[in-house]
Motif scaffolding. Structure first.
Motif, PDB file in Angstrom:
ATOM      1  N   ASP A  64       0.854  -1.187   0.000  1.00  0.00           N
ATOM      2  CA  ASP A  64       0.000   0.000   0.000  1.00  0.00           C
ATOM      3  C   ASP A  64       0.886   1.232   0.000  1.00  0.00           C
ATOM      4  O   ASP A  64       1.835   1.341   0.786  1.00  0.00           O
ATOM      5  N   VAL A  65       0.596   2.190  -0.886  1.00  0.00           N
ATOM      6  CA  VAL A  65       1.430   3.375  -1.012  1.00  0.00           C
ATOM      7  C   VAL A  65       1.407   4.223   0.256  1.00  0.00           C
ATOM      8  O   VAL A  65       2.321   5.027   0.492  1.00  0.00           O
ATOM      9  N   TYR A  66       0.413   4.061   1.097  1.00  0.00           N
ATOM     10  CA  TYR A  66       0.336   4.832   2.338  1.00  0.00           C
ATOM     11  C   TYR A  66       1.004   4.124   3.517  1.00  0.00           C
ATOM     12  O   TYR A  66       1.018   4.666   4.631  1.00  0.00           O
ATOM     13  N   GLU A 108     -11.613  12.353   0.077  1.00  0.00           N
ATOM     14  CA  GLU A 108     -10.950  11.196   0.673  1.00  0.00           C
ATOM     15  C   GLU A 108      -9.443  11.268   0.499  1.00  0.00           C
ATOM     16  O   GLU A 108      -8.685  10.923   1.411  1.00  0.00           O
ATOM     17  N   VAL A 109      -9.003  11.728  -0.671  1.00  0.00           N
ATOM     18  CA  VAL A 109      -7.570  11.886  -0.899  1.00  0.00           C
ATOM     19  C   VAL A 109      -6.994  12.924   0.068  1.00  0.00           C
ATOM     20  O   VAL A 109      -5.920  12.734   0.653  1.00  0.00           O
ATOM     21  N   PRO A 114      -2.907  14.410   5.453  1.00  0.00           N
ATOM     22  CA  PRO A 114      -3.101  15.554   6.348  1.00  0.00           C
ATOM     23  C   PRO A 114      -1.939  16.542   6.374  1.00  0.00           C
ATOM     24  O   PRO A 114      -2.118  17.687   6.793  1.00  0.00           O
ATOM     25  N   LEU A 115      -0.747  16.121   5.936  1.00  0.00           N
ATOM     26  CA  LEU A 115       0.406  17.020   5.980  1.00  0.00           C
ATOM     27  C   LEU A 115       0.555  17.869   4.726  1.00  0.00           C
ATOM     28  O   LEU A 115       1.425  18.743   4.665  1.00  0.00           O
ATOM     29  N   VAL A 116      -0.273  17.616   3.723  1.00  0.00           N
ATOM     30  CA  VAL A 116      -0.244  18.441   2.511  1.00  0.00           C
ATOM     31  C   VAL A 116      -0.992  19.739   2.794  1.00  0.00           C
ATOM     32  O   VAL A 116      -2.127  19.722   3.281  1.00  0.00           O
ATOM     33  N   VAL A 117      -0.365  20.852   2.492  1.00  0.00           N
ATOM     34  CA  VAL A 117      -0.963  22.150   2.799  1.00  0.00           C
ATOM     35  C   VAL A 117      -1.468  22.804   1.516  1.00  0.00           C
ATOM     36  O   VAL A 117      -1.296  22.296   0.419  1.00  0.00           O
ATOM     37  N   ARG A 118      -2.081  23.956   1.699  1.00  0.00           N
ATOM     38  CA  ARG A 118      -2.729  24.694   0.621  1.00  0.00           C
ATOM     39  C   ARG A 118      -1.810  24.836  -0.600  1.00  0.00           C
ATOM     40  O   ARG A 118      -0.646  25.176  -0.474  1.00  0.00           O
ATOM     41  N   PHE A 148      -7.141  10.001  -9.123  1.00  0.00           N
ATOM     42  CA  PHE A 148      -6.337   8.798  -8.902  1.00  0.00           C
ATOM     43  C   PHE A 148      -4.846   9.132  -8.856  1.00  0.00           C
ATOM     44  O   PHE A 148      -4.097   8.590  -8.027  1.00  0.00           O
ATOM     45  N   LEU A 149      -4.406  10.027  -9.738  1.00  0.00           N
ATOM     46  CA  LEU A 149      -3.006  10.419  -9.711  1.00  0.00           C
ATOM     47  C   LEU A 149      -2.648  11.060  -8.370  1.00  0.00           C
ATOM     48  O   LEU A 149      -1.614  10.742  -7.769  1.00  0.00           O
ATOM     49  N   LEU A 150      -3.495  11.968  -7.880  1.00  0.00           N
ATOM     50  CA  LEU A 150      -3.223  12.615  -6.599  1.00  0.00           C
ATOM     51  C   LEU A 150      -3.251  11.610  -5.453  1.00  0.00           C
ATOM     52  O   LEU A 150      -2.468  11.725  -4.492  1.00  0.00           O
ATOM     53  N   TYR A 151      -4.137  10.633  -5.543  1.00  0.00           N
ATOM     54  CA  TYR A 151      -4.227   9.599  -4.492  1.00  0.00           C
ATOM     55  C   TYR A 151      -2.894   8.873  -4.341  1.00  0.00           C
ATOM     56  O   TYR A 151      -2.450   8.593  -3.217  1.00  0.00           O
ATOM     57  N   TYR A 152      -2.244   8.565  -5.452  1.00  0.00           N
ATOM     58  CA  TYR A 152      -0.986   7.826  -5.392  1.00  0.00           C
ATOM     59  C   TYR A 152       0.237   8.728  -5.329  1.00  0.00           C
ATOM     60  O   TYR A 152       1.243   8.386  -4.684  1.00  0.00           O
TER      61      TYR A 152
END
Length: 383
Positions: A64-66, A108-109, A114-118, A148-152
């Motif tokens: 899992d990428v996460y 959901e992405v 949570p650490l990705v900011v504006r 999907f790209l942003l999810y991964y």
């Protein structure tokens, strides 16, 4: 009449010729050339024949990428005196499992990152990143693929302990798509915001399958998408530079950026590959095992038809590369939005006639016949 011995002789000669032809066809070099010409003349993203698997390499199961990211906490803060991150990130794990679950949403992405900011920015919370990478994604009408790209891609980059930002360069209007010109606009706008070390130019429908494929620049321009499932996880031909590629700002300047005049599908990747050579550089690549990508299947885009001029334009790249590129890229920024997962920059890149083609002057309306009122004017009297 031919004798029986002559008939057998011709039969053996025919079989021998067949064996030679089969041996030639099996040679890898011949297969690569055939793949190249098939790619040129076929329609993009053509589906494989029914009942056949278009990949020749079995898929690699991955994690899992996460995974390994849960210990990164938002409360860690980011002091200025933190040590540099290790040269090789301990979070890298190798092959990644890629699938496309139905019902995925951007909300959901966002929740999983949570650490990705504006603006789609990130930096490691517990160490100082050694590399600053901007991801440039040309885009229009691909929202389904983008999620999907942003999810991964977000966790993929976090596993590499990069400081990064993701830029979506959206082409306004309905005129024919121009991928390379959008990338020129993306380069310039990203560099205006930050002094990035490296810029990755990334198709929206390609998902990386191995986090050892690091999104950092090399000493020469790098082609990262070397092994796509679309091509059987093989490089289709030696000069291929499509899908995902990486340049430093210096690389970009040496090759005068990208061409602006490829409207529609095809040709611009090969033009860019030639520019690398003309700029005195060469293409570097990861291994076939590492540079693997899965393509999100889709039909040919409306407004992105095959460019019929691409071969004639490619033949002239040596004469045109210094006259058409970064130094002639014209566009207008219509909007800039700092969204939770990315920065969206909408641009007007004009048409083949230019950024603001002069309006066509309508022909003047026909003159109406002149009406004469009253009695006709009398001429001079005769004496």
């Amino acid at each position: 009449m031919l004798s029986i011995q002559s008939k057998w002789r011709y039969l053996f000669m025919f079989l021998g010729i067949q064996l030679v032809v089969m041996a030639l066809l099996s040679r890898e070099g011949y297969q690569k050339r055939v793949t190249y010409f098939i790619r040129i003349f076929r329609k993009p993203d053509a589906a494989p024949p029914p009942g056949r698997n278009h990949t020749t390499v079995a898929p690699i199961s991955g994690v899992d990428v996460y995974a390994n990211l849960s210990h990164l906490s938002k409360t860690s803060g980011h002091a200025d005196d933190v040590p540099f991150c290790p040269k090789t990130s301990p979070l890298i794990g190798g092959p990644i499992h890629v699938s496309f679950p139905s019902g995925l949403t951007l909300a959901e992405v966002q929740k999983k990152n949570p650490l990705v900011v504006r603006g789609g920015r990130y930096r490691p919370p517990d160490c100082g990143a050694r590399h600053r990478t901007a991801i440039i994604i040309p885009h229009r009408h691909r929202e389904h693929h983008l999620k999907f790209l942003l999810y991964y891609l977000h966790p993929f980059l976090q596993r590499q302990q990069l400081s990064y930002g993701i830029y979506i360069i959206h082409q306004a209007g309905n005129y024919t798509f121009n991928r390379a010109k959008l990338m020129n606009a993306g380069f310039r706008e990203a560099m205006r915001e930050e002094d990035w070390d490296c810029l990755f130019f990334h198709d929206v429908d390609l998902i990386p399958e191995d986090d050892r494929n690091t999104y950092m620049c090399d000493a020469n321009p790098k082609h990262a998408a070397i092994a796509m499932d679309k091509f059987g996880y093989k490089l289709p031909y030696k000069m291929y530079f499509g899908g995902v590629s990486a340049l430093t700002p210096l690389h970009y300047l040496k090759m005068n950026g990208f061409p602006n005049n490829y409207w529609g599908w095809g040709g611009e990747d090969d033009d860019i590959g030639v520019r690398v050579s003309l700029g005195g550089m060469y293409i570097t690549r990861p291994s076939l095992k590492v540079g693997r990508y899965k393509m999100i299947k889709h039909k040919l885009d409306k407004g992105n038809d095959v460019n019929p001029k691409r071969f004639n334009m490619l033949a002239k790249t040596r004469q045109t590369w210094k006259l058409d590129g970064m130094n002639t890229a014209e566009y207008e920024v219509l909007s800039r939005e700092y969204l939770p997962l990315y920065t969206n920059i909408t641009v007007n890149i004009g048409t083949e006639a230019g950024l603001h083609p002069p309006p066509r002057t309508p022909p003047p309306p026909p003159k109406a016949p002149t009406k004469v009122s009253g009695k006709p004017k009398e001429g001079p009297s005769e004496k």
